[in-house]
Design an enzyme around this catalytic site. Structure first.
Site, PDB file in Angstrom:
ATOM      1  CG  HIS A 217      66.496 145.775 -81.082  1.00 28.93           C
ATOM      2  ND1 HIS A 217      66.256 144.921 -82.115  1.00 28.93           N
ATOM      3  CD2 HIS A 217      65.282 146.037 -80.536  1.00 28.93           C
ATOM      4  CE1 HIS A 217      64.968 144.670 -82.201  1.00 28.93           C
ATOM      5  NE2 HIS A 217      64.345 145.337 -81.242  1.00 28.93           N
TER       6      HIS A 217
ATOM      7  CD  GLU B  41      68.524 144.507 -84.681  1.00 28.56           C
ATOM      8  OE1 GLU B  41      67.791 145.292 -85.321  1.00 28.56           O
ATOM      9  OE2 GLU B  41      68.228 144.047 -83.586  1.00 28.56           O
TER      10      GLU B  41
ATOM     11  NE  ARG C 253      61.527 142.707 -85.045  1.00 31.71           N
ATOM     12  CZ  ARG C 253      61.318 143.036 -83.766  1.00 31.71           C
ATOM     13  NH1 ARG C 253      61.586 144.255 -83.328  1.00 31.71           N
ATOM     14  NH2 ARG C 253      60.842 142.135 -82.920  1.00 31.71           N
TER      15      ARG C 253
HETATM   16  C1  GLV Z   1      61.532 147.120 -78.826  1.00 32.85           C
HETATM   17  O1  GLV Z   1      61.346 147.408 -79.991  1.00 32.85           O
HETATM   18  C2  GLV Z   1      62.854 146.807 -78.250  1.00 32.85           C
HETATM   19  O2  GLV Z   1      63.751 147.551 -78.534  1.00 32.85           O
HETATM   20  O3  GLV Z   1      63.049 145.805 -77.573  1.00 32.85           O
HETATM   21  C1  GLV Z   2      61.473 144.025 -79.734  1.00 33.74           C
HETATM   22  O1  GLV Z   2      61.946 144.556 -80.668  1.00 33.74           O
HETATM   23  C2  GLV Z   2      60.185 143.413 -79.732  1.00 33.74           C
HETATM   24  O2  GLV Z   2      59.608 143.108 -80.794  1.00 33.74           O
HETATM   25  O3  GLV Z   2      59.689 143.162 -78.625  1.00 33.74           O
END
Ligand code: GLV
Ligand code: GLV
Length: 327
Positions: free
Chosen positions: A292, A274, A245
């Protein structure tokens, strides 16, 4: 016998995902599917939340205490993510609203995504692709696009949970030494089995690492855990990888560390604000920025959708599909 109602529970899916998941939810509930991007603010959620018994949410939907307190019928929120920092779980607990997430099913995809980012950074993959497309390739070059190799280097894993372990295992296969820091140290047996060495502090881990990779959840304790005090002890040739995160890293400090050459570079999948990215980070050298996508494989995202739907159906319709509640 009173006012028996065969009405199905009302469920909101905050944006479209896979037809398979929509279908499953539609079989058992009265499903509303939000338009992508329209439910990413507190105000929009405040307007909607009273109308639903269940919500299948995205990590971009802010379920703050204010939003949760406006819920009148809500029994369950299932977050389409392993991280659930976008949901105020304390507020949910007080209102007996259950919260679910999607661990496990995304571990391998996220670890693969992390390795892809790491290798892209160390071997200049996006830059090399752009070079070829710009018609600059004039034949094999003995000293062109030189990178760094993983073999023999130190990996520092901050947060050795399921994803951190899967990254560690992959990096061991590349011949790296793996160090880690966790709030709770693993058992000596487990450390031995995984072949990992504990560091007592984030700073100790940062000093050791040639690559520092972040896999802790975002909590009050981990917010801005990586800031200039950490960059100041990192090796000048070390890389930071963040696929957890954004707010775990103080992004303005990272941008300065990159511009000043305090660290070698960064591979980022996530951002403090974000989807906004600081200009100073956008312009930083030796930085690969991804939108992401660490867990983004079809297999995994479908399983995440099914697991989240399973939690909603368990809570509202008592079905026995796979689910995972955290509250
Ligand atoms: C996991 O962290 C993703 O990118 O969904
Ligand atoms: C993505 O970032 C997740 O937390 O799954």
């Amino acid at each position: 016998m009173g006012n028996y109602s065969a009405q199905k529970p009302r469920v909101l899916l905050t944006e479209p995902i896979f037809p398979e998941v929509h279908k499953l939810l539609e079989q058992h509930t009265c499903l509303t599917i939000g338009e992508r991007g329209t439910l990413n603010t507190e105000n929009e959620l405040l307007k909607q939340i009273a109308g639903y018994e269940g919500i299948l949410s995205m990590l971009s939907n802010p379920f703050t205490a204010k939003v949760i307190n406006a819920a009148q019928n809500l029994k369950v929120i299932a977050n389409h993510a392993v991280g659930y920092n976008n949901i105020d779980t304390e507020a949910c607990k007080k209102k007996n609203i259950r919260v679910a997430n999607t661990p496990g099913v995304l571990t391998n995809a996220t670890a693969d995504g992390t390795l892809a980012l790491m290798l892209s950074c160390l071997r200049n993959i996006p830059q090399a692709d752009r070079f070829v497309r710009a018609a600059k390739f004039d034949g094999w070059h003995p000293t062109g696009f030189l990178g760094m190799e993983l073999t023999g280097k130190n990996l520092g894993v901050l947060g050795l949970g399921q994803i951190g372990k899967a990254v560690a295992t992959r990096c061991k296969a590349f011949g790296m030494q793996v160090f880690y820091h966790n709030r709770n140290r693993l058992s000596l047996n487990l450390e031995k089995e995984l072949g990992v060495t504990y560091c007592a502090s984030v700073e100790d881990l940062a000093k050791k690492a040639d690559i520092l990779t972040l896999h802790c959840p975002l909590t009050e304790e981990t917010h801005h855990l990586i800031d200039k005090s950490v960059f100041s002890v990192m090796k000048n040739n070390a890389w930071l990888i963040n696929a957890t995160r954004g707010p775990v890293v103080k992004e303005s400090d990272l941008a300065e560390a990159l511009h000043s050459g305090k660290i070698a570079g960064a591979g980022l999948d996530v951002y403090e604000f974000e989807p906004h990215i600081l200009d100073r980070l956008m312009s930083a050298p030796n930085t690969i920025l991804l939108p992401h996508i660490a867990s983004a494989t079809r297999e995994t995202r479908l399983k995440m959708g099914m697991l989240a739907a399973g939690a909603i159906l368990k809570e509202l319709c008592n079905t026995e599909l796979e689910h995972n509640f955290v509250v």
